[in-house]
Each structure stands twice: as structure tokens, then as C-alpha cells.
Scaffold this motif. Structure first.
Motif, PDB file in Angstrom:
ATOM      1  N   SER A   2      60.400  47.645 -28.907  1.00  9.20           N
ATOM      2  CA  SER A   2      61.058  48.850 -29.398  1.00  9.20           C
ATOM      3  C   SER A   2      60.929  49.976 -28.387  1.00  9.20           C
ATOM      4  CB  SER A   2      60.431  49.261 -30.730  1.00  9.20           C
ATOM      5  OG  SER A   2      60.959  50.496 -31.144  1.00  9.20           O
ATOM      6  N   THR A   3      62.047  50.617 -28.062  1.00  6.61           N
ATOM      7  CA  THR A   3      62.012  51.718 -27.099  1.00  6.61           C
ATOM      8  C   THR A   3      61.497  53.003 -27.727  1.00  6.61           C
ATOM      9  OG1 THR A   3      64.330  52.247 -27.573  1.00  6.61           O
ATOM     10  CG2 THR A   3      63.886  50.777 -25.700  1.00  6.61           C
ATOM     11  N   GLU A   4      61.352  53.023 -29.057  1.00  6.62           N
ATOM     12  CA  GLU A   4      60.861  54.217 -29.744  1.00  6.62           C
ATOM     13  C   GLU A   4      59.408  54.500 -29.394  1.00  6.62           C
ATOM     14  OE1 GLU A   4      61.365  52.887 -33.679  1.00  6.62           O
ATOM     15  OE2 GLU A   4      63.525  53.002 -33.629  1.00  6.62           O
ATOM     16  N   THR A   5      58.650  53.471 -29.052  1.00  3.20           N
ATOM     17  CA  THR A   5      57.239  53.655 -28.777  1.00  3.20           C
ATOM     18  C   THR A   5      56.960  53.972 -27.304  1.00  3.20           C
ATOM     19  OG1 THR A   5      56.944  51.283 -28.458  1.00  3.20           O
ATOM     20  CG2 THR A   5      56.545  52.164 -30.672  1.00  3.20           C
ATOM     21  N   TYR A   6      58.002  54.085 -26.510  1.00  4.62           N
ATOM     22  CA  TYR A   6      57.844  54.385 -25.095  1.00  4.62           C
ATOM     23  C   TYR A   6      58.448  55.751 -24.779  1.00  4.62           C
ATOM     24  CZ  TYR A   6      56.331  49.636 -24.274  1.00  4.62           C
ATOM     25  OH  TYR A   6      55.627  48.469 -24.295  1.00  4.62           O
ATOM     26  N   ILE A   7      57.778  56.477 -23.899  1.00  7.24           N
ATOM     27  CA  ILE A   7      58.241  57.812 -23.515  1.00  7.24           C
ATOM     28  C   ILE A   7      58.612  57.776 -22.037  1.00  7.24           C
ATOM     29  CG2 ILE A   7      57.591  60.240 -23.354  1.00  7.24           C
ATOM     30  CD1 ILE A   7      55.451  59.546 -25.544  1.00  7.24           C
ATOM     31  N   PRO A   8      59.826  58.203 -21.697  1.00 10.28           N
ATOM     32  CA  PRO A   8      60.244  58.201 -20.288  1.00 10.28           C
ATOM     33  C   PRO A   8      59.380  59.136 -19.440  1.00 10.28           C
ATOM     34  CG  PRO A   8      62.125  58.534 -21.746  1.00 10.28           C
ATOM     35  CD  PRO A   8      60.902  58.630 -22.586  1.00 10.28           C
ATOM     36  N   CYS A  13      57.094  64.374 -17.187  1.00  7.46           N
ATOM     37  CA  CYS A  13      57.045  65.271 -16.024  1.00  7.46           C
ATOM     38  C   CYS A  13      57.425  66.689 -16.422  1.00  7.46           C
ATOM     39  CB  CYS A  13      57.976  64.784 -14.923  1.00  7.46           C
ATOM     40  SG  CYS A  13      57.398  63.307 -14.090  1.00  7.46           S
ATOM     41  N   THR A  14      58.447  66.813 -17.230  1.00  8.94           N
ATOM     42  CA  THR A  14      58.883  68.127 -17.700  1.00  8.94           C
ATOM     43  C   THR A  14      57.823  68.749 -18.596  1.00  8.94           C
ATOM     44  OG1 THR A  14      61.189  67.383 -17.634  1.00  8.94           O
ATOM     45  CG2 THR A  14      60.710  69.357 -18.920  1.00  8.94           C
ATOM     46  N   PHE A  15      57.258  67.969 -19.493  1.00  4.30           N
ATOM     47  CA  PHE A  15      56.284  68.485 -20.444  1.00  4.30           C
ATOM     48  C   PHE A  15      54.988  68.918 -19.750  1.00  4.30           C
ATOM     49  CE2 PHE A  15      52.847  67.977 -23.559  1.00  4.30           C
ATOM     50  CZ  PHE A  15      53.302  68.832 -24.545  1.00  4.30           C
ATOM     51  N   TYR A  16      54.476  68.062 -18.849  1.00  2.35           N
ATOM     52  CA  TYR A  16      53.199  68.348 -18.188  1.00  2.35           C
ATOM     53  C   TYR A  16      53.349  69.123 -16.876  1.00  2.35           C
ATOM     54  CZ  TYR A  16      51.047  65.138 -21.497  1.00  2.35           C
ATOM     55  OH  TYR A  16      50.608  64.531 -22.644  1.00  2.35           O
ATOM     56  N   LYS A  17      54.596  69.318 -16.444  1.00  2.00           N
ATOM     57  CA  LYS A  17      54.887  70.047 -15.200  1.00  2.00           C
ATOM     58  C   LYS A  17      54.217  69.387 -13.996  1.00  2.00           C
ATOM     59  CE  LYS A  17      55.677  74.361 -17.539  1.00  2.00           C
ATOM     60  NZ  LYS A  17      55.027  74.633 -18.787  1.00  2.00           N
ATOM     61  N   VAL A  18      54.468  68.089 -13.855  1.00  5.62           N
ATOM     62  CA  VAL A  18      53.973  67.324 -12.717  1.00  5.62           C
ATOM     63  C   VAL A  18      55.126  66.509 -12.145  1.00  5.62           C
ATOM     64  CG1 VAL A  18      51.581  67.173 -13.518  1.00  5.62           C
ATOM     65  CG2 VAL A  18      53.202  65.407 -14.176  1.00  5.62           C
ATOM     66  N   GLU A  19      54.927  66.003 -10.945  1.00  5.15           N
ATOM     67  CA  GLU A  19      55.933  65.179 -10.284  1.00  5.15           C
ATOM     68  C   GLU A  19      55.830  63.727 -10.762  1.00  5.15           C
ATOM     69  OE1 GLU A  19      58.196  66.341  -8.067  1.00  5.15           O
ATOM     70  OE2 GLU A  19      57.412  68.356  -8.418  1.00  5.15           O
ATOM     71  N   THR A  20      56.909  62.991 -10.590  1.00  6.74           N
ATOM     72  CA  THR A  20      56.876  61.573 -10.965  1.00  6.74           C
ATOM     73  C   THR A  20      55.871  60.809 -10.110  1.00  6.74           C
ATOM     74  OG1 THR A  20      58.736  61.105  -9.501  1.00  6.74           O
ATOM     75  CG2 THR A  20      59.251  61.523 -11.803  1.00  6.74           C
ATOM     76  N   SER A  21      55.643  61.263  -8.891  1.00  6.99           N
ATOM     77  CA  SER A  21      54.682  60.590  -8.015  1.00  6.99           C
ATOM     78  C   SER A  21      53.275  60.621  -8.611  1.00  6.99           C
ATOM     79  CB  SER A  21      54.681  61.229  -6.627  1.00  6.99           C
ATOM     80  OG  SER A  21      54.313  62.587  -6.712  1.00  6.99           O
ATOM     81  N   PHE A  22      52.970  61.640  -9.414  1.00  7.97           N
ATOM     82  CA  PHE A  22      51.667  61.715 -10.080  1.00  7.97           C
ATOM     83  C   PHE A  22      51.479  60.511 -10.998  1.00  7.97           C
ATOM     84  CE2 PHE A  22      49.201  63.155 -13.823  1.00  7.97           C
ATOM     85  CZ  PHE A  22      47.991  63.408 -13.206  1.00  7.97           C
ATOM     86  N   PHE A  23      52.497  60.209 -11.797  1.00  3.60           N
ATOM     87  CA  PHE A  23      52.407  59.078 -12.720  1.00  3.60           C
ATOM     88  C   PHE A  23      52.378  57.746 -11.981  1.00  3.60           C
ATOM     89  CE2 PHE A  23      54.165  62.431 -15.427  1.00  3.60           C
ATOM     90  CZ  PHE A  23      53.243  62.393 -16.454  1.00  3.60           C
ATOM     91  N   HIS A  24      53.136  57.654 -10.909  1.00  6.71           N
ATOM     92  CA  HIS A  24      53.119  56.418 -10.121  1.00  6.71           C
ATOM     93  C   HIS A  24      51.760  56.235  -9.444  1.00  6.71           C
ATOM     94  CE1 HIS A  24      57.228  55.282 -10.890  1.00  6.71           C
ATOM     95  NE2 HIS A  24      57.621  56.521 -10.609  1.00  6.71           N
TER      96      HIS A  24
END
Length: 97
Positions: A2-8, A13-24
Motif C-alpha cells: 500500500s502506498t498510503e503507508t509510504y511518504i515521498p 524534504c519540504t517538511f524538515y527543510k533538508v535536501e534529498t541528499s540528506f535522506f540518501h
């Protein structure tokens, strides 16, 4: 799945104000697990509590990934020891009565 349990990641990035590279980077270091759904990298909602702690440690205290990993491992050990202590106290109550 289910895609409902996953957050893009873009949303995070928008919520935490960080770059995608941080998550990677967190994913590469093994602190989180990124799952790709329809070409969009996502994080399972069960990881959000842990992710919030990681983001706070990184942003507020400027701790690197290695330090975060060490802190999270120590917190897990403390939690395990607290559970073990509680179980031991419960067993000792039998002998006190």
C-alpha cells in the motif's frame, strides 16, 4: 504494498527543510530504508519517529551520521537495560512478599 503507508522523500524534504541528499546519505549509512514506489523514493511511516530524532540530532546539535548511529545504538541499549531492570524488579517482588 500500500502506498498510503509510504511518504515521498520530496514531502519530507519540504517538511524538515533538508535536501534529498540528506535522506540518501542516511540510507547509505543504514540509518533509514528508502523504498522506491513508482519511481519516487519513499520512506515507510514506521520510520518517522526515528527519522524525527535523526533530523533533530543533525540540525539542532550538528551531529554527523556516525555520531547519530552511535547515539541511536546507545539509546537502544538503554531501552533494553531498562526493560531488563523492570523484569528483574518484578521477579524480586515475589521474594519480598
Amino acid at each position: 504494498m500500500s502506498t498510503e503507508t509510504y511518504i515521498p522523500i520530496e514531502t519530507l524534504c519540504t517538511f524538515y527543510k533538508v535536501e534529498t541528499s540528506f535522506f540518501h546519505g542516511l540510507n547509505d549509512y543504514g540509518l533509514i530504508e528508502i523504498t522506491t514506489i513508482e519511481t519516487s523514493p519513499c520512506i515507510h511511516q514506521k520510520q518517522i519517529k526515528n527519522l524525527e530524532s535523526i533530523v533533530r540530532l543533525h540540525q539542532d546539535l550538528h551531529i554527523n551520521f556516525e555520531g547519530i548511529d552511535t547515539i541511536l545504538n546507545l539509546l537502544d541499549k538503554i531501552h533494553d537495560l531498562q526493560n531488563e531492570l523492570a523484569a528483574t524488579k518484578n521477579r524480586l517482588r515475589i521474594f519480598e512478599d
